[in-house]
Write a protein that holds these residues in place. Structure first.
Motif, PDB file in Angstrom:
ATOM      1  N   CYS A 259      -3.210   6.815 -10.509  1.00 49.29           N
ATOM      2  CA  CYS A 259      -2.866   5.782  -9.529  1.00 49.29           C
ATOM      3  C   CYS A 259      -3.315   6.251  -8.160  1.00 49.29           C
ATOM      4  CB  CYS A 259      -1.361   5.538  -9.530  1.00 49.29           C
ATOM      5  SG  CYS A 259      -0.802   4.498  -8.163  1.00 49.29           S
ATOM      6  N   VAL A 260      -3.979   5.369  -7.421  1.00 51.47           N
ATOM      7  CA  VAL A 260      -4.441   5.722  -6.082  1.00 51.47           C
ATOM      8  C   VAL A 260      -3.638   5.012  -4.995  1.00 51.47           C
ATOM      9  CG1 VAL A 260      -6.779   6.249  -6.887  1.00 51.47           C
ATOM     10  CG2 VAL A 260      -6.250   3.927  -6.081  1.00 51.47           C
ATOM     11  N   GLY A 261      -2.600   4.276  -5.391  1.00 56.14           N
ATOM     12  CA  GLY A 261      -1.709   3.669  -4.404  1.00 56.14           C
ATOM     13  C   GLY A 261      -2.251   2.451  -3.693  1.00 56.14           C
ATOM     14  N   CYS A 262      -3.138   1.686  -4.361  1.00 55.50           N
ATOM     15  CA  CYS A 262      -3.731   0.520  -3.700  1.00 55.50           C
ATOM     16  C   CYS A 262      -2.769  -0.658  -3.624  1.00 55.50           C
ATOM     17  CB  CYS A 262      -5.008   0.077  -4.415  1.00 55.50           C
ATOM     18  SG  CYS A 262      -4.705  -0.750  -5.992  1.00 55.50           S
ATOM     19  N   GLY A 263      -1.726  -0.656  -4.472  1.00 58.84           N
ATOM     20  CA  GLY A 263      -0.702  -1.696  -4.421  1.00 58.84           C
ATOM     21  C   GLY A 263      -1.031  -2.986  -5.149  1.00 58.84           C
ATOM     22  N   ARG A 264      -2.228  -3.086  -5.744  1.00 66.85           N
ATOM     23  CA  ARG A 264      -2.605  -4.361  -6.372  1.00 66.85           C
ATOM     24  C   ARG A 264      -1.686  -4.746  -7.521  1.00 66.85           C
ATOM     25  NH1 ARG A 264      -7.800  -2.351  -5.303  1.00 66.85           N
ATOM     26  NH2 ARG A 264      -9.080  -3.739  -4.009  1.00 66.85           N
ATOM     27  N   CYS A 265      -1.267  -3.745  -8.315  1.00 64.62           N
ATOM     28  CA  CYS A 265      -0.429  -4.103  -9.472  1.00 64.62           C
ATOM     29  C   CYS A 265       0.880  -4.719  -9.010  1.00 64.62           C
ATOM     30  CB  CYS A 265      -0.176  -2.883 -10.358  1.00 64.62           C
ATOM     31  SG  CYS A 265       0.585  -1.507  -9.487  1.00 64.62           S
ATOM     32  N   ILE A 266       1.333  -4.366  -7.814  1.00 65.07           N
ATOM     33  CA  ILE A 266       2.589  -4.909  -7.289  1.00 65.07           C
ATOM     34  C   ILE A 266       2.353  -6.334  -6.785  1.00 65.07           C
ATOM     35  CG2 ILE A 266       4.451  -4.568  -5.627  1.00 65.07           C
ATOM     36  CD1 ILE A 266       3.563  -1.590  -5.442  1.00 65.07           C
TER      37      ILE A 266
ATOM     38  N   HIS B 296       1.015   6.272 -18.302  1.00 59.84           N
ATOM     39  CA  HIS B 296      -0.395   6.667 -18.298  1.00 59.84           C
ATOM     40  C   HIS B 296      -0.872   6.862 -16.865  1.00 59.84           C
ATOM     41  CE1 HIS B 296      -4.863   6.110 -19.501  1.00 59.84           C
ATOM     42  NE2 HIS B 296      -4.510   7.371 -19.519  1.00 59.84           N
ATOM     43  N   LYS B 297      -0.577   5.896 -16.024  1.00 54.50           N
ATOM     44  CA  LYS B 297      -1.001   6.010 -14.624  1.00 54.50           C
ATOM     45  C   LYS B 297      -0.494   7.279 -13.960  1.00 54.50           C
ATOM     46  CE  LYS B 297      -3.376   3.347 -14.518  1.00 54.50           C
ATOM     47  NZ  LYS B 297      -4.616   2.697 -14.180  1.00 54.50           N
ATOM     48  N   LEU B 298       0.798   7.566 -14.177  1.00 54.36           N
ATOM     49  CA  LEU B 298       1.463   8.559 -13.332  1.00 54.36           C
ATOM     50  C   LEU B 298       1.781   9.883 -14.019  1.00 54.36           C
ATOM     51  CD1 LEU B 298       3.968   6.179 -11.484  1.00 54.36           C
ATOM     52  CD2 LEU B 298       1.704   6.932 -10.714  1.00 54.36           C
TER      53      LEU B 298
ATOM     54  N   CYS C 147       0.828  -1.223   0.000  1.00 56.44           N
ATOM     55  CA  CYS C 147       0.000   0.000   0.000  1.00 56.44           C
ATOM     56  C   CYS C 147       0.860   1.271   0.000  1.00 56.44           C
ATOM     57  CB  CYS C 147      -0.848   0.050   1.264  1.00 56.44           C
ATOM     58  SG  CYS C 147      -2.181  -1.144   1.288  1.00 56.44           S
ATOM     59  N   PHE C 148       0.428   2.292  -0.744  1.00 54.54           N
ATOM     60  CA  PHE C 148       1.078   3.594  -0.639  1.00 54.54           C
ATOM     61  C   PHE C 148       0.091   4.744  -0.842  1.00 54.54           C
ATOM     62  CE2 PHE C 148       1.716   4.257  -5.314  1.00 54.54           C
ATOM     63  CZ  PHE C 148       1.540   2.960  -5.766  1.00 54.54           C
ATOM     64  N   CYS C 149      -1.091   4.610  -0.240  1.00 55.80           N
ATOM     65  CA  CYS C 149      -2.112   5.649  -0.408  1.00 55.80           C
ATOM     66  C   CYS C 149      -1.656   6.978   0.198  1.00 55.80           C
ATOM     67  CB  CYS C 149      -3.439   5.202   0.187  1.00 55.80           C
ATOM     68  SG  CYS C 149      -3.386   4.885   1.958  1.00 55.80           S
TER      69      CYS C 149
ATOM     70  N   ASP D 265       7.319  -3.680  -9.449  1.00 54.20           N
ATOM     71  CA  ASP D 265       6.838  -2.748  -8.430  1.00 54.20           C
ATOM     72  C   ASP D 265       6.860  -1.318  -8.978  1.00 54.20           C
ATOM     73  OD1 ASP D 265       6.699  -0.987  -6.264  1.00 54.20           O
ATOM     74  OD2 ASP D 265       7.757  -2.350  -4.909  1.00 54.20           O
ATOM     75  N   ILE D 266       5.695  -0.768  -9.181  1.00 55.52           N
ATOM     76  CA  ILE D 266       5.583   0.573  -9.776  1.00 55.52           C
ATOM     77  C   ILE D 266       6.396   1.594  -8.972  1.00 55.52           C
ATOM     78  CG2 ILE D 266       3.400   1.051  -8.551  1.00 55.52           C
ATOM     79  CD1 ILE D 266       2.407   2.558 -11.006  1.00 55.52           C
ATOM     80  N   THR D 267       6.399   1.459  -7.651  1.00 54.67           N
ATOM     81  CA  THR D 267       7.124   2.444  -6.835  1.00 54.67           C
ATOM     82  C   THR D 267       8.635   2.289  -7.018  1.00 54.67           C
ATOM     83  OG1 THR D 267       7.238   1.039  -4.844  1.00 54.67           O
ATOM     84  CG2 THR D 267       5.288   2.402  -5.082  1.00 54.67           C
TER      85      THR D 267
HETATM   86  S1  SF4 Z   1      -3.143  -1.079  -9.142  1.00 54.58           S
HETATM   87 FE1  SF4 Z   1      -1.162  -0.061  -9.086  1.00 54.58          FE
HETATM   88  S2  SF4 Z   1      -1.341   1.595 -10.582  1.00 54.58           S
HETATM   89 FE2  SF4 Z   1      -3.399   0.904 -10.121  1.00 54.58          FE
HETATM   90  S3  SF4 Z   1      -4.073   2.277  -8.489  1.00 54.58           S
HETATM   91 FE3  SF4 Z   1      -3.270   0.441  -7.503  1.00 54.58          FE
HETATM   92  S4  SF4 Z   1      -1.116   0.950  -7.091  1.00 54.58           S
HETATM   93 FE4  SF4 Z   1      -1.838   2.436  -8.578  1.00 54.58          FE
END
Ligand code: SF4
Ligand code: SF4
Ligand code: SF4
Ligand code: SF4
Lengths: 260, 374
Positions: B345-352, B331-333, B166-168, B360-362
């Motif tokens: 990006c809302v920082g939910c961390g799912r893509c990671i 696109h996200k950022l 998470c990184f909201c 890891d996007i971060t």
């Molecule tokens: S899935 Fe990744 S890119 Fe999409 S909002 Fe969550 S952290 Fe951001």
């Protein structure tokens, strides 16, 4: 609308294979009458007897080329066919019998057969596209009924079949499955395998074993590193890639890779 | 709404909430355990909630583990987001029938379904707002999304634990729900009265529903406990990402070698886009039947990681994995700002978490930023 006088002629041809893909067509109970209504099923050894001579509008080809006789026969099938579609992993990638490509066939024969000199087998099992031009390849071991009907329907309508080349993972997520690799640590070939099955194996908590062959842009090298992290050793990795699509280049290369 | 409107609900009160929503004709959806993960699905009672479970999340790794208490919402975010209910994965758009020499096209009418979401996280509320903006605020609002969105009752639950990915806080989207909900709850697990929820309404219908539930007013101590929950969560984010310079940083690094470095690992599998609560892209697929008398068009989620996604006449524009990963991340950022005036990006961390190889996007952003410092 006037009834069509001449329905397109469909043929189904069998080469080295288990018949499973042809049976997928017979298994299309609900659609079989419609198929028979739309096409003249002119040659189908699994369903009828007796070859029909002449030309075919659509040939579905099951199986791989493993003998000299078959290598000659596929040329004839191609000449007789307006459109040629290969169905299944054998026809599109050489099938499970392509495992012989990694071994010495003569040695096998001497062990298995009393009189190996009567056996006329090529040293390799190769996909149909290695021998003749193929208009469309339908993946899977066995193929999916839904996709087969899609290929036939699209042929009849003169449109491109909808059989996306992306990963199984996309279908897996469309189906709201929980990822078995991420959540359970189960090795899964879904990320490098082409969609089409609807992600059946992950839906039953199993890893995908790659029966649809490599997806459009497979990065099997990266996945292999991941499989190793999940605890697979060299021989397990070789086995997982060396099944129905062992001869497909992206999988073949991983089967040959050694620890890194 | 000021603090004095906060009330305290018991677990039984939460059950009454579910019952009242159900009686009002809502299909109630909330977190529940399936296949060793917390997913959002139908919940009939509090017994369906993931009592005593939490989620361990890291790059490419998710594990459901036991908590040592009986918290009902003691986890971060579900495996897939609420997107699956609002912006459905597969939607039939129309059917057509051939009659004589013409085609009759019948648009598919979106089914009217009243959905109540229980347990929406702050980042997810922000993600829904982003999808609202994309799908509703243009010249061509998406009628299927609209039909579902218009009928949603949102019960937010403020996060009491931050997930490992998470990184909201970095994205200013959480962990406390600020707006976009009908009700917001903060769970205080295993206190003197057992587990309770400090609740407040964020809408008129939320307020009238709250009045129907058995409750007591919140004391100063209750309010303080709720505040402490959000503060603790904010202080324990699993990831962070500096976000004030992203637009410029990425726009000046479109040719950075790091994109190809990521491509060495990236499987171009598309999982990141599927699980992302803001990714909205779709494609359409046409079907015709064997008789040639029926046709239909279906829309389904697409991903910028597929070859078809950027197919123009003659071929795909983004053939390399590097180009596709760059499209996704920028696109996200970055380009989301150009398009919609905000981060995508809302920082939910799912893509990671749900990337099979843990990209890891971060960390990828950090690698690019660090390279500039050298
Ligand atoms: S899935 Fe990744 S890119 Fe999409 S909002 Fe969550 S952290 Fe951001
Ligand atoms: S279970 Fe397999 S196919 Fe499904 S998302 Fe995970 S890796 Fe992909
Ligand atoms: S990141 Fe890709 S899939 Fe997601 S919204 Fe942007 S272009 Fe679409
Ligand atoms: S970043 Fe991860 S989830 Fe996304 S396409 Fe690449 S490998 Fe798949």
């Amino acid at each position: 609308m006037a009834a069509k006088i001449n329905k397109p002629r469909l043929a189904v041809w069998k080469f080295a294979s288990c018949d499973g893909c042809q049976l997928s067509l017979l298994d299309c109970e609900d659609e079989l009458l419609a198929v028979a209504g739309a096409l003249d099923i002119a040659y189908f050894p699994e369903a009828t007897r007796g070859a029909v001579k002449g030309r075919y509008d659509l040939s579905l080809v099951e199986g791989s080329i493993t003998t000299r006789a078959d290598a000659a026969r596929i040329l004839e099938v191609r000449q007789r066919s307006r459109a040629l579609v290969t169905i299944g992993a054998c026809a599109t990638a050489g099938g499970i019998q392509a495992l012989r490509n990694f071994a010495d066939v003569r040695e096998f024969m001497s062990v298995v057969y009393a009189r190996p000199e009567f056996i006329d087998a090529l040293a390799t099992s190769t996909p149909i596209a290695d021998h003749v031009h193929v208009d469309f390849e339908l993946r899977g071991c066995p193929i999916s009924k839904r996709q087969l009907i899609e290929v036939i329907s699209s042929y009849l309508a003169g449109r491109r079949p909808v059989t996306p080349g992306h990963s199984v993972c996309v279908e897996c997520k469309l189906a709201s499955n929980v990822c078995v690799t991420v959540a359970h640590g189960t090795p899964c070939l879904g990320p490098v395998t082409q969609a089409g099955c609807g992600a059946i194996c992950p839906a039953y908590n199993r890893g995908c074993y790659g029966c649809y062959g490599p997806m459009e842009t497979p990065n099997a090298t990266s996945l292999t590193d991941r499989l190793r992290q999940l605890g697979m050793d060299d021989s397990a990795i070789q086995r997982i890639y060396r099944s129905f699509n062992a001869e497909a280049p992206a999988f073949r290369n991983q089967g040959q890779r050694r620890g890194s | 709404m000021d603090d004095t409107d906060q009330i305290v609900l018991s677990v039984d009160g939460l059950q009454v909430l579910i019952d009242v929503l159900t009686a009002d004709g809502y299909r109630v959806i909330g977190p529940t355990v399936r296949e060793k993960a917390i997913v959002y699905d139908d919940v009939a009672s509090v017994a369906d909630l993931p009592r005593g479970w939490t989620d361990e999340q890291d790059g490419g790794r998710y594990r459901l583990v036991r908590r040592d208490d009986s918290a009902l919402f003691g986890f971060a975010v579900g495996a897939s987001s609420w997107k699956q209910f609002l912006h459905r994965p597969v939607v039939k758009l129309w059917r057509a029938r051939r009659s004589k020499n013409s085609w009759q096209v019948v648009p598919e009418v979106p089914p009217v379904e009243r959905l109540a979401f229980i347990g929406v996280r702050a980042c997810e509320l922000e993600a829904i707002k982003l999808q609202d903006q994309v799908l509703l605020e243009g010249e061509h609002p998406d009628s299927h999304y609209q039909a579902r969105r218009d009928n949603v009752f949102v019960v937010a639950v403020n996060c009491a634990v931050a997930g490992g990915t998470c990184f909201c806080v970095s994205m200013s989207t959480g962990p406390k729900a600020e707006s976009g909900y009908d009700l917001a709850l903060t769970e205080i697990s295993d206190g003197e009265e057992g587990t309770v929820f400090v609740a407040e309404a964020g809408s008129g219908r939320g307020r009238s529903l709250l009045a129907k539930l058995p409750h007591r007013p919140a004391s100063a101590a209750d309010r303080q406990s709720a505040k402490a929950v959000s503060e603790r969560t904010a202080a324990s984010m699993g990831r962070e990402m500096r976000s004030d310079d992203l637009h410029e940083l990425l726009h000046r690094n479109l040719d950075h070698p790091h994109w190809d470095a990521v491509a060495q690992r990236c499987l171009t599998c598309g999982n990141c886009t599927m699980v992302c609560p803001t990714c909205f892209c779709t494609t359409v697929e046409d079907a015709s039947d064997l008789t040639g008398k029926e046709a239909s068009r279906t829309r389904r989620w697409d991903s910028c990681f597929t070859i078809d996604f950027s197919y123009l006449h003659g071929g795909s524009v983004r053939t390399s994995g590097g180009a596709r990963y760059r499209q996704w991340l920028t696109h996200k950022l970055a380009t989301w700002f150009d398009q919609f005036g905000t981060s995508g990006c809302v920082g939910c961390g799912r893509c990671i978490t749900w990337c099979p190889v843990g990209i890891d996007i971060t960390a990828e952003v950090e690698a690019i930023r660090d390279s500039e410092a050298d």
